[in-house]
Design a protein around this motif. Sequence first.
Motif, short mmCIF file in Angstrom:
data_model
loop_
_atom_site.label_atom_id
_atom_site.label_comp_id
_atom_site.label_asym_id
_atom_site.label_seq_id
_atom_site.Cartn_x
_atom_site.Cartn_y
_atom_site.Cartn_z
N GLY B 202 -15.33 1.48 34.92
CA GLY B 202 -14.37 2.04 35.87
C GLY B 202 -13.21 1.11 36.08
O GLY B 202 -13.36 -0.12 36.01
N THR B 203 -12.04 1.69 36.32
CA THR B 203 -10.83 0.92 36.60
C THR B 203 -10.11 1.59 37.77
O THR B 203 -9.96 2.81 37.79
CB THR B 203 -9.88 0.93 35.38
OG1 THR B 203 -10.55 0.33 34.27
CG2 THR B 203 -8.59 0.14 35.66
N CYS B 242 -9.04 -3.26 40.07
CA CYS B 242 -10.50 -3.40 40.13
C CYS B 242 -11.09 -2.94 38.81
O CYS B 242 -10.65 -1.93 38.25
CB CYS B 242 -11.10 -2.53 41.22
SG CYS B 242 -10.50 -2.84 42.88
N ARG B 243 -12.11 -3.64 38.36
CA ARG B 243 -12.85 -3.21 37.17
C ARG B 243 -14.34 -3.17 37.49
O ARG B 243 -14.84 -3.96 38.31
CB ARG B 243 -12.66 -4.22 36.03
CG ARG B 243 -11.24 -4.41 35.55
CD ARG B 243 -10.88 -3.39 34.50
NE ARG B 243 -9.77 -3.87 33.67
CZ ARG B 243 -9.05 -3.08 32.90
NH1 ARG B 243 -9.30 -1.78 32.83
NH2 ARG B 243 -8.08 -3.56 32.17
N TYR B 244 -15.03 -2.28 36.79
CA TYR B 244 -16.48 -2.13 36.98
C TYR B 244 -17.12 -1.91 35.62
O TYR B 244 -16.56 -1.24 34.74
CB TYR B 244 -16.78 -0.93 37.87
CG TYR B 244 -18.24 -0.54 37.93
CD1 TYR B 244 -19.10 -1.11 38.86
CD2 TYR B 244 -18.77 0.40 37.04
CE1 TYR B 244 -20.45 -0.74 38.91
CE2 TYR B 244 -20.11 0.77 37.09
CZ TYR B 244 -20.94 0.18 38.02
OH TYR B 244 -22.27 0.54 38.08
#
Lengths: 223, 279
Positions: B202-203, B242-244
């Motif tokens: 996810g971004t 944000c990164r996931y």
Amino acid sequence: MLVDSLALLRLLQLASPALPVGAYSYSEGLETLADTGKVHDSNSLQHWVVQELQYGAVRLEAAVMLRTYDAASTQDYPTLQKWNNWLSAAKETAELRQQSWQMGGSLLRLLQEIQPLQVLDCPSPCNFAIAFGLAAASWQVDREATLLGYLHSWATNLITAGIKLIPLGQTAGQQLLLDLHGNLTEAASEITLLQDEELTSCGWGLALASMAHETQYTRLFRS
Amino acid sequence: MTYKADPQRWDGCLSLGFAHHNNTTHCILYQVQAPLKVQRPFYPEGTAVCHSVILHTAGGMVGGDRLNINLQLKAQAQALVTTAAAGKVYCSKGTVAEQTIAVQVAAGAYLEWLPQETIVFNGAMYQQELRVELETGAMWMGWDITRFGRTARGEKFLAGIWRSHTEVWQQGQPLWIDRQFLKGGTAMLDSPHGLAGQPVVGTLVWIGPVAPELIAKARALWTATNRQGEAGVTTLPQGLLCRYRGPASREVRNWFIEVWNLLRLSCLERSACPPRVWQ
């Protein structure tokens, strides 16, 4: 390939770990990877460097370095500026952006001191890959050799960081660098062929490691 | 319905435009072409913010499908656009499914592009292009959640190609360029450099004012709960990223909603308003 001995000497100077741009103070997320055990020996370090060469952000950096080299060779400064902006926007994290800007700025200042470039309008802030391409074009180093030199200096720096962090012996580091030669030439031959629309990378591992590094409690390195 | 040369392929289009008058964001442009549809715009949080939900009536994309989505916000307009269900990209017989999203946000306007997750089936070939043009003073938030393989049935993304290119520009200058790709197979899936064996990435990107403490707060929202995946937050020159990477789209979406709420409270003095279709 290497057109003359003068160009070779200039490339050796530009790609040398002794180039005073502060490269030794950056690990590009390796410090976090070592801290979390994801990179813990020579094999896992090699795996990381090879993945980065095959799929990672260093390919974009190197491809943009080549575009800068070409733009500088034809005094096309708007194109050079465009790629500098592109690279700044494509950085995964604030730390990696700061690293590139600090090293790029240092290299430009150094060059102006030791042999002023015939560039009226250097970008500021300037990414390291941009400054490197600018310097190599100005020193008339062969294009293909410049690319290999760029990748080699990047790999040397990561291995040096790995030696301190894992830690590894100096001999193991040199063995690893020697073993990477095939990967470096393979990456270089692919990067040379990349069209603009093919500038892609897989950034999850690097982004997460670098983001974690920004809050890592104890740090030797600045990235 | 418009068909390409191959009747099995969809060439869907959707254009939505929003303008702001008298403290209300109106939908002033509405053009759709199957398989895309959009629900009538609605206002669950007052007239200032217009919510729209996009539907893909064919259920998912196959190789050769092309979807074009255009979103335009006039000055001061505020809109939230999401999707009615998870997107699906099916296994391809050799052609690429493409989704192109073009966004223009005028001065003082703010768009939230919050689609539900995309499930990329094993063997799928998918390319997504998102290009955002911001005028000075425009704000934008977008997220992207992708699941590789139908993990509920044990499927892994062992073949196929995924590309997701996002570019945000303001007055001819790039603010954020993200050019991700993933080739199906264990080399990238299982490496710590790639997905580290996790199926979901996810971004979240926010372009707008960022008070220095926001980064630390967004990180704290992640660490406040026991989590399974990995996540990180960093600053962009004019925003936040944000990164996931982890096992669960629900986990990343919950965190993204918390960050969204944080950004809204900080910059718009309004809390997040998750659309009901997400439940």
